[in-house]
Design a protein around this motif. Sequence first.
Motif, PDB file in Angstrom:
ATOM      1  N   VAL A  51     -17.806   7.800 -22.658  1.00 39.68           N
ATOM      2  CA  VAL A  51     -18.262   7.170 -23.884  1.00 39.68           C
ATOM      3  C   VAL A  51     -19.766   6.960 -23.738  1.00 39.68           C
ATOM      4  O   VAL A  51     -20.223   6.175 -22.901  1.00 39.68           O
ATOM      5  CB  VAL A  51     -17.557   5.820 -24.116  1.00 39.68           C
ATOM      6  N   LYS A  52     -20.541   7.681 -24.524  1.00 42.96           N
ATOM      7  CA  LYS A  52     -22.002   7.618 -24.441  1.00 42.96           C
ATOM      8  C   LYS A  52     -22.526   6.608 -25.458  1.00 42.96           C
ATOM      9  O   LYS A  52     -22.332   6.773 -26.654  1.00 42.96           O
ATOM     10  CB  LYS A  52     -22.610   8.992 -24.696  1.00 42.96           C
ATOM     11  N   VAL A  53     -23.174   5.561 -24.953  1.00 44.74           N
ATOM     12  CA  VAL A  53     -23.632   4.463 -25.813  1.00 44.74           C
ATOM     13  C   VAL A  53     -25.158   4.345 -25.719  1.00 44.74           C
ATOM     14  O   VAL A  53     -25.685   3.893 -24.700  1.00 44.74           O
ATOM     15  CB  VAL A  53     -22.984   3.127 -25.403  1.00 44.74           C
ATOM     16  N   PHE A 128     -19.843   5.623 -20.020  1.00 43.60           N
ATOM     17  CA  PHE A 128     -18.683   4.942 -19.450  1.00 43.60           C
ATOM     18  C   PHE A 128     -17.550   5.967 -19.307  1.00 43.60           C
ATOM     19  O   PHE A 128     -16.849   6.260 -20.276  1.00 43.60           O
ATOM     20  CB  PHE A 128     -18.262   3.777 -20.353  1.00 43.60           C
ATOM     21  N   PRO A 129     -17.342   6.499 -18.100  1.00 43.53           N
ATOM     22  CA  PRO A 129     -16.344   7.572 -17.902  1.00 43.53           C
ATOM     23  C   PRO A 129     -14.911   7.056 -17.950  1.00 43.53           C
ATOM     24  O   PRO A 129     -14.605   5.949 -17.503  1.00 43.53           O
ATOM     25  CB  PRO A 129     -16.689   8.121 -16.513  1.00 43.53           C
ATOM     26  N   LEU A 130     -14.039   7.919 -18.468  1.00 38.06           N
ATOM     27  CA  LEU A 130     -12.608   7.649 -18.543  1.00 38.06           C
ATOM     28  C   LEU A 130     -11.842   8.916 -18.185  1.00 38.06           C
ATOM     29  O   LEU A 130     -12.189  10.009 -18.643  1.00 38.06           O
ATOM     30  CB  LEU A 130     -12.193   7.211 -19.954  1.00 38.06           C
ATOM     31  N   SER A 131     -10.792   8.765 -17.382  1.00 44.26           N
ATOM     32  CA  SER A 131      -9.860   9.863 -17.138  1.00 44.26           C
ATOM     33  C   SER A 131      -8.676   9.647 -18.070  1.00 44.26           C
ATOM     34  O   SER A 131      -8.022   8.595 -18.020  1.00 44.26           O
ATOM     35  CB  SER A 131      -9.400   9.864 -15.679  1.00 44.26           C
ATOM     36  N   VAL A 132      -8.408  10.633 -18.936  1.00 41.19           N
ATOM     37  CA  VAL A 132      -7.366  10.454 -19.957  1.00 41.19           C
ATOM     38  C   VAL A 132      -6.370  11.607 -19.928  1.00 41.19           C
ATOM     39  O   VAL A 132      -6.683  12.729 -19.562  1.00 41.19           O
ATOM     40  CB  VAL A 132      -7.987  10.346 -21.369  1.00 41.19           C
ATOM     41  N   GLY A 133      -5.135  11.300 -20.330  1.00 41.03           N
ATOM     42  CA  GLY A 133      -4.109  12.329 -20.423  1.00 41.03           C
ATOM     43  C   GLY A 133      -2.732  11.681 -20.592  1.00 41.03           C
ATOM     44  O   GLY A 133      -2.618  10.475 -20.549  1.00 41.03           O
TER      45      GLY A 133
END
Length: 246
Positions: A51-53, A128-133
């Motif tokens: 998420v780039k803020v 803000f990195p996220l690993s999703v799946g």
Amino acid sequence: MTSSRRLRAARTSLVGGVAAGSLLLLASPAFAHVTVQPGTAEKGGYSTIAVKVPNEKDNASTVKVELSLDPKHPLASVMPQAVPGWEVKVEKSKLDKPLQMHGKTIEEAVSKVTWTGGKIEPGQFQQFPLSVGQLPTDADELVFKALQTYSDDEVVRWIDPSKPGGHEAEHPAPVLKLVAKGSAGTTPAKADDKAGDKAGKDSATAAAEKSSGSDTTARVLGVVGIVVGVAGAVFGVVAGRRRSAA
């Protein structure tokens, strides 16, 4: 007023108008939005997104970021990566329709992730990195909603849906496009890296050419100086001999 004076006055007005327009363009802020990077991921797979803020204000810092996940397409796995200086809170909600994954029944999923405690200063951005799946196979996109809170208590709501005709909303919600497996192609980050490498090479080439041109000019000026000096010395000797002869 003569025609020449009128022409000069018209030119002055035109130059003034262009200058004023340039100042307005330079003074206008370059707005950026809260986005998800990269912007695409493969259906049915797992992905690491960020998420780039960006901070759009010049008199306040971003102190809180809230990301709500797409309730229409819940994800069984959402894991945030630690970001130095920030605390993260993960909230889960009970699903109306449980998910089946790897032989297990998932009855609740992450619905919201909140980052607090840090600061994004004016003129800066934070990812803000996220690993999703596992990403859905029956959808073409995931729509998130983000709230950005500033140190002056202003809250910017990045929740507007896309407008018909491709027109951008004032505060568009971050969107992750979902594509068929094998068609994701080059991610925006890699494309930016390539563009950056090309720009760097072009700059280096330009600098080398400029340096080479400067060296050549310096050599020419040096030779000219030597020639002028020798000519001056010869002229002085000749003039001195003439005065002696006289």
